[in-house]
Write a protein that holds these residues in place. Sequence first.
Motif, short mmCIF file in Angstrom:
data_model
loop_
_atom_site.label_atom_id
_atom_site.label_comp_id
_atom_site.label_asym_id
_atom_site.label_seq_id
_atom_site.Cartn_x
_atom_site.Cartn_y
_atom_site.Cartn_z
N GLU A 1 0.86 -1.19 0.00
CA GLU A 1 0.00 0.00 0.00
C GLU A 1 0.88 1.23 0.00
OE1 GLU A 1 -3.50 -1.47 -0.52
OE2 GLU A 1 -3.50 0.56 0.32
N HIS A 2 0.35 2.30 -0.52
CA HIS A 2 1.16 3.52 -0.65
C HIS A 2 1.73 3.95 0.69
CE1 HIS A 2 2.33 7.56 -1.52
NE2 HIS A 2 1.45 8.03 -0.62
N GLN A 3 3.05 4.05 0.80
CA GLN A 3 3.71 4.45 2.04
C GLN A 3 4.16 5.89 1.89
OE1 GLN A 3 4.35 2.74 4.81
NE2 GLN A 3 3.67 0.69 4.19
N PRO A 4 3.78 6.75 2.80
CA PRO A 4 4.30 8.12 2.69
C PRO A 4 5.79 8.10 3.00
CG PRO A 4 3.02 7.85 4.71
CD PRO A 4 2.94 6.55 4.00
N ASP A 5 6.60 8.62 2.13
CA ASP A 5 8.02 8.53 2.41
C ASP A 5 8.63 9.89 2.73
OD1 ASP A 5 7.69 9.44 -0.12
OD2 ASP A 5 8.63 7.71 -1.08
N THR A 6 7.83 10.91 2.95
CA THR A 6 8.37 12.16 3.48
C THR A 6 7.51 12.59 4.67
OG1 THR A 6 6.96 13.47 2.06
CG2 THR A 6 9.13 12.92 1.20
N LEU A 7 8.14 13.41 5.54
CA LEU A 7 7.42 13.89 6.73
C LEU A 7 6.17 14.68 6.32
CD1 LEU A 7 10.31 15.00 9.14
CD2 LEU A 7 8.52 13.30 9.58
N GLU A 8 6.34 15.49 5.29
CA GLU A 8 5.24 16.31 4.79
C GLU A 8 4.05 15.44 4.45
OE1 GLU A 8 6.35 20.29 4.89
OE2 GLU A 8 4.56 19.55 3.84
N ALA A 9 4.34 14.39 3.67
CA ALA A 9 3.25 13.51 3.23
C ALA A 9 2.59 12.84 4.44
CB ALA A 9 3.81 12.48 2.26
N GLU A 10 3.44 12.45 5.44
CA GLU A 10 2.88 11.81 6.66
C GLU A 10 1.94 12.75 7.39
OE1 GLU A 10 6.08 8.95 8.33
OE2 GLU A 10 5.20 10.05 10.03
N ARG A 11 2.37 14.02 7.49
CA ARG A 11 1.53 15.00 8.19
C ARG A 11 0.24 15.21 7.42
NH1 ARG A 11 5.45 19.21 8.41
NH2 ARG A 11 6.97 18.12 9.66
N LYS A 12 0.29 15.17 6.11
CA LYS A 12 -0.92 15.38 5.29
C LYS A 12 -1.88 14.22 5.48
CE LYS A 12 0.16 18.45 1.53
NZ LYS A 12 1.35 18.31 0.72
#
Lengths: 306, 125
Positions: free
Chosen positions: A292-303
């Motif tokens: 499954e799509h893994q957020p690989d930046t902090l920005e994306a994780e926060r979003k």
Amino acid sequence: MPAGTLQIRAISGHSGTVPGRGVQREEEVCKYIDVTTCIGCKACEVACVEWNDHPFRETTFDNTYQTMPSTEWNYYNLIRFAEDERDGNLMWLMRKDQCMHCEDPGCLRACPADGAIIKYENGIVDFQQDNCIGCGYCISGCPFDIPKFNEKTKKVYKCTLCSDRVGQGLEPACIKACPTGCLHFGTKSDMVQIASSRAKQLREQSGFADAGVYDPASIKGTHVIYVLHDIKRPERYGLPANPVIPPSYTYWKWLAKPTGLLMAGLGLLAVFFHRVTVGPKLEQPEEPPPIEHQPDTLEAERKEQP
Amino acid sequence: MVGRPSLRALSAVTARVARLLLPFVEIPHDLANDLGINGGDRVKVTSARASYIARAMVTGRIKPMLIDGKKTYQIGIPIHWGYRGIAEDEGKTALNPVNLLSPTVVDPNAYTPEFKGFLVKLEKA
């Protein structure tokens, strides 16, 4: 002109030498066109169409006496008219345009089909339509823009220097028809000699200081030579000053094509050796299911986490 | 069809005529510029007797003449044509031959026409 191809070399049970062996001094033929004495009557055009049994072709009006803009698949030779005005003097130039039967033919070099273009010992370059594949490479390989394509039969045609007539010891049809005698036919050395003396006569006696023989060395000479009033500017007559075979054909035939074939061959060899040494392709394990799509930046994780 | 003879049936001379173009009128450059005629345009040549329509061939081979200080031109119809051909039937050129333009005076024995030079009016058709 004797037929060159069926000369006897050896006779069985015959004492002495073969009679007449080596008598024919030269094989190469040449058509010499004296542009200075041409009157533009077009008898040569008619004779060519008649001899080759071509159908009537509608003429085109382009403000000159020229029958049509260029040679065609069923119209091998054409008188080209040009009104050339220089220094207040007008010259009406007429030149018989047809295949030049080059010593180093561009059409022959460009043609990929086996046996479609043949050059005879006597210098005539002939198309064998039976072997033609209709690719049109000869059309772009020709420095004089002579071969023409027939849409219906998908073959290419051009002047044959009446190879069928010459083979029987006759002169080409155009030469037979010419009323002024400005067309000549014979061995290459004879024609060059006559042409040179005519050019000399023009230079010395007729006031054409630049008269000369057009026999371009850039394609190793041609089997159709002209005497022009002005050899320094053959463009006035529609002739290229230095005709050359487009270099792309030389590169393609002698460099690109063999290199490509070599590469293909080496590739096949490489495949074979890899199979033998390293081994055949093995069964591959099943691919794991896509993650499954893994957020690989902090920005994306926060979003993702509101 | 008369205008479309088979090549094999013709002698060399008439076959050469078939190699010629549409009926044309040779016009000097200067005259063509004055009248606004370009090569290939339809022009009408009128004499006292008849008129003739053909294509213009603008050429540098005819030079204007200066007669009494006035610029005079000569136009040429070197081929006076004969039987109707394809061009006439398709309406591209006149149905009359050129011979209608020249004076109809002939030698009483041989019927050779008297004169082939005469005054004409040239205009765009």
